[in-house]
Design an enzyme around this catalytic site. Structure first.
Site, mmCIF file in Angstrom:
data_model
loop_
_atom_site.group_PDB
_atom_site.id
_atom_site.type_symbol
_atom_site.label_atom_id
_atom_site.label_comp_id
_atom_site.label_asym_id
_atom_site.label_seq_id
_atom_site.Cartn_x
_atom_site.Cartn_y
_atom_site.Cartn_z
ATOM 1 N N PHE A 254 0.817 -1.220 0.000
ATOM 2 C CA PHE A 254 0.000 0.000 0.000
ATOM 3 C C PHE A 254 0.847 1.265 0.000
ATOM 4 O O PHE A 254 0.400 2.332 -0.426
ATOM 5 C CB PHE A 254 -0.960 -0.001 1.203
ATOM 6 C CG PHE A 254 -0.372 0.502 2.490
ATOM 7 C CD1 PHE A 254 -0.505 1.839 2.865
ATOM 8 C CD2 PHE A 254 0.299 -0.352 3.352
ATOM 9 C CE1 PHE A 254 0.028 2.309 4.055
ATOM 10 C CE2 PHE A 254 0.828 0.113 4.541
ATOM 11 C CZ PHE A 254 0.698 1.451 4.888
ATOM 12 N N LYS A 255 2.098 1.169 0.444
ATOM 13 C CA LYS A 255 2.956 2.356 0.498
ATOM 14 C C LYS A 255 3.153 2.972 -0.895
ATOM 15 O O LYS A 255 3.440 4.154 -1.019
ATOM 16 C CB LYS A 255 4.325 2.003 1.092
ATOM 17 C CG LYS A 255 4.275 1.344 2.478
ATOM 18 C CD LYS A 255 4.033 2.356 3.573
ATOM 19 C CE LYS A 255 3.818 1.724 4.933
ATOM 20 N NZ LYS A 255 5.002 1.312 5.616
ATOM 21 N N ASP A 256 3.018 2.155 -1.946
ATOM 22 C CA ASP A 256 3.174 2.683 -3.312
ATOM 23 C C ASP A 256 2.139 3.764 -3.629
ATOM 24 O O ASP A 256 2.401 4.661 -4.432
ATOM 25 C CB ASP A 256 3.022 1.568 -4.352
ATOM 26 C CG ASP A 256 4.180 0.581 -4.336
ATOM 27 O OD1 ASP A 256 5.330 1.012 -4.112
ATOM 28 O OD2 ASP A 256 3.932 -0.624 -4.550
ATOM 29 N N THR B 264 7.907 0.643 3.519
ATOM 30 C CA THR B 264 8.192 2.040 3.165
ATOM 31 C C THR B 264 9.483 2.135 2.360
ATOM 32 O O THR B 264 9.571 2.867 1.372
ATOM 33 C CB THR B 264 8.313 2.916 4.423
ATOM 34 O OG1 THR B 264 7.037 3.002 5.047
ATOM 35 C CG2 THR B 264 8.788 4.318 4.086
#
Length: 463
Positions: A100-102, A133
């Site tokens: 999800f960090k993308d 991250t």
């Protein structure tokens, strides 16, 4: 600090006194605007939401950045998938590093490059990662001429996939540093360097983990998107105020803080459910009102390693709202934390749910395995261990007629060993992923030593 434009906040990362930047006021989005946004693509929606924060970046520039940020994602950038029992997964791991960090980092990569170009400056990112991250930042910034990345990770505390994703990069502007210790030790080193203003300015230091307000702002977007997609199926007259709940696996309190912002901006969110793993300092805080971070020695290495954090940076931003947006209240709380090892807001604890909608729960390794297994048997979906923590806790808070959305953390391939343990399935890896796993790794091992880190950054920084 004095108020400053969004683009300056992007470059600064931390405020001059080591605190975290927050918006002066939270923008409000009315129901009519939400309805108007319904027809937008994800990149278009991102430009609209980010435009509310980034007043100093022309809207056409934002639109270009968001289009570029999500160009390599599938057409449906954030798919929603029901897994039964009133729970829907919000698919946030379609980006280049499968996490999800993308979602925020790809935008941040575009925005930093644009701002640095306009200001004719360079930036040396010093960051800490517990797993996702780091790779998201490195893949968003690799090869960029005006940015270099120094990413600290805890030795032996990430999955083999997470290590390969970071350490296999051989771009000249990417520097991986494996620190003896846990994530909190890495984060403390980053804060020590960022808190030394002379060093920060001399070395042009910046930050990209969720202490950077740009990350939080970009993550707000998918709360809007998920609400819009769920309410597509609701009759138009019932859409205004139609409530949904979100469950967020949380370690550093950044992802759920974005939900707190989204709720404050007008997304009809009933509950924000925080899911912790065995390092459940945040669950204890939201249950009791007492925040007591643990030492490195008491921070467990778990099978959801990205949440193996005992000091949640972003809690500072929530406490700011809790004390009525009074900076002194935050300073006093952190002074108590420094002097006695905890702070106590137990008198305010009833407000956590009543006012902010925040509740919490804990999931263990046994829970993760059981949840991965039950979701697989019930829906055929294979979820990663962090998402499993989310589903386990979400099940405790599902309410009739209130859709429960669980934010997916990563693709299961990143944690293949745990998946095999849970359901006996060996996950398939694409040829590209196999190649990455087998590639030579580039990493500098370092003691938990601020002087050594300063020397390394000074030697390799862009000027």
């Amino acid at each position: 600090m004095q108020p400053q434009p969004f683009s300056e906040t992007l470059l600064e990362g931390l405020a001059p006194d080591g605190g975290l930047a927050v918006p002066e006021t939270l923008p409000r989005v009315e129901a009519e605007t939400l309805e108007r946004w319904r027809a937008l693509t994800y990149p278009q929606l991102a430009a609209e939401v980010l435009g509310l924060f980034a007043g100093d970046i022309p809207r056409e520039d934002l639109a270009r950045m968001t289009a570029a940020a999500y160009a390599d994602f599938p057409d449906e950038v954030v798919p929603l998938r029901s897994i039964g029992d009133g729970i829907t997964l919000v698919g946030l791991s379609e980006g280049p590093t499968l996490a999800f960090k993308d979602m925020a980092m790809q935008f941040l990569g575009q925005a930093l490059e644009d701002v640095l170009e306009k200001k004719d400056r360079v930036l040396n990112i010093v960051g800490a990662t517990s797993g996702d991250t780091g790779s998201a930042a490195e893949h968003a910034l690799r090869g960029k001429e005006r940015v270099s990345v120094f990413m600290l990770s805890p030795q032996g505390r990430m999955s083999s996939f997470q290590r390969a994703q970071m350490y296999s990069l051989d771009d000249a502007n990417v520097h991986n540093i494996a620190v003896e210790g846990v994530f909190d030790d890495c984060q403390n080193l980053v804060k020590a360097l960022a808190g030394d203003l002379d060093f920060k300015r001399a070395q042009h230091l910046g930050a990209v983990n969720s202490i950077n307000l740009g990350r939080i702002a970009a993550q707000v977007v998918y709360y809007f998107w998920a609400w819009l997609r769920v309410t597509d199926a609701v009759e138009p007259e019932y859409r205004p105020g139609f409530e949904v709940s979100f469950t967020v696996p949380s370690g550093n309190f950044g992802n759920i803080l974005s939900g707190h912002f989204a709720k404050g901006m007008g997304v009809p969110i009933r509950r924000l459910v925080l899911a912790a793993n065995e390092n459940n300092v945040l669950d204890e805080f939201f249950r009791t009102g007492v925040y007591r971070p643990r030492s490195a020695a008491d921070t467990h290495a778990t099978s959801s390693p990205s949440m193996d954090i005992s000091k949640a940076s972003n809690l500072e931003r929530f406490i700011f709202d809790l004390v009525g947006r009074d900076g002194q209240g935050v300073i006093d709380a952190w002074a108590a934390l420094d002097s006695q090892g905890f702070f106590d807001f137990s008198a305010e604890q009833p407000r956590f749910e009543a006012e902010f909608g925040i509740v919490s729960g804990t999931s263990t390794h046994t829970d993760r395995l059981a949840t991965i297994r039950s979701v697989y048997e019930g829906s055929g979906e294979i979820i990663d261990p962090h998402t499993a923590d989310g589903v386990k806790v979400a099940r405790e808070f599902v309410e009739h007629d209130v859709p429960m959305l669980v934010l997916e953390t990563a693709k299961p391939q990143k944690f293949a060993e745990t998946i095999t343990e849970a359901i006996g399935v060996e996950l398939e890896f694409s040829p590209e992923l196999r190649q990455m796993m087998d590639a030579p790794q580039h990493v500098t091992e370092m003691a938990d030593d601020e002087a050594a880190l300063r020397a390394f950054v000074s030697e390799h920084a862009l000027h």
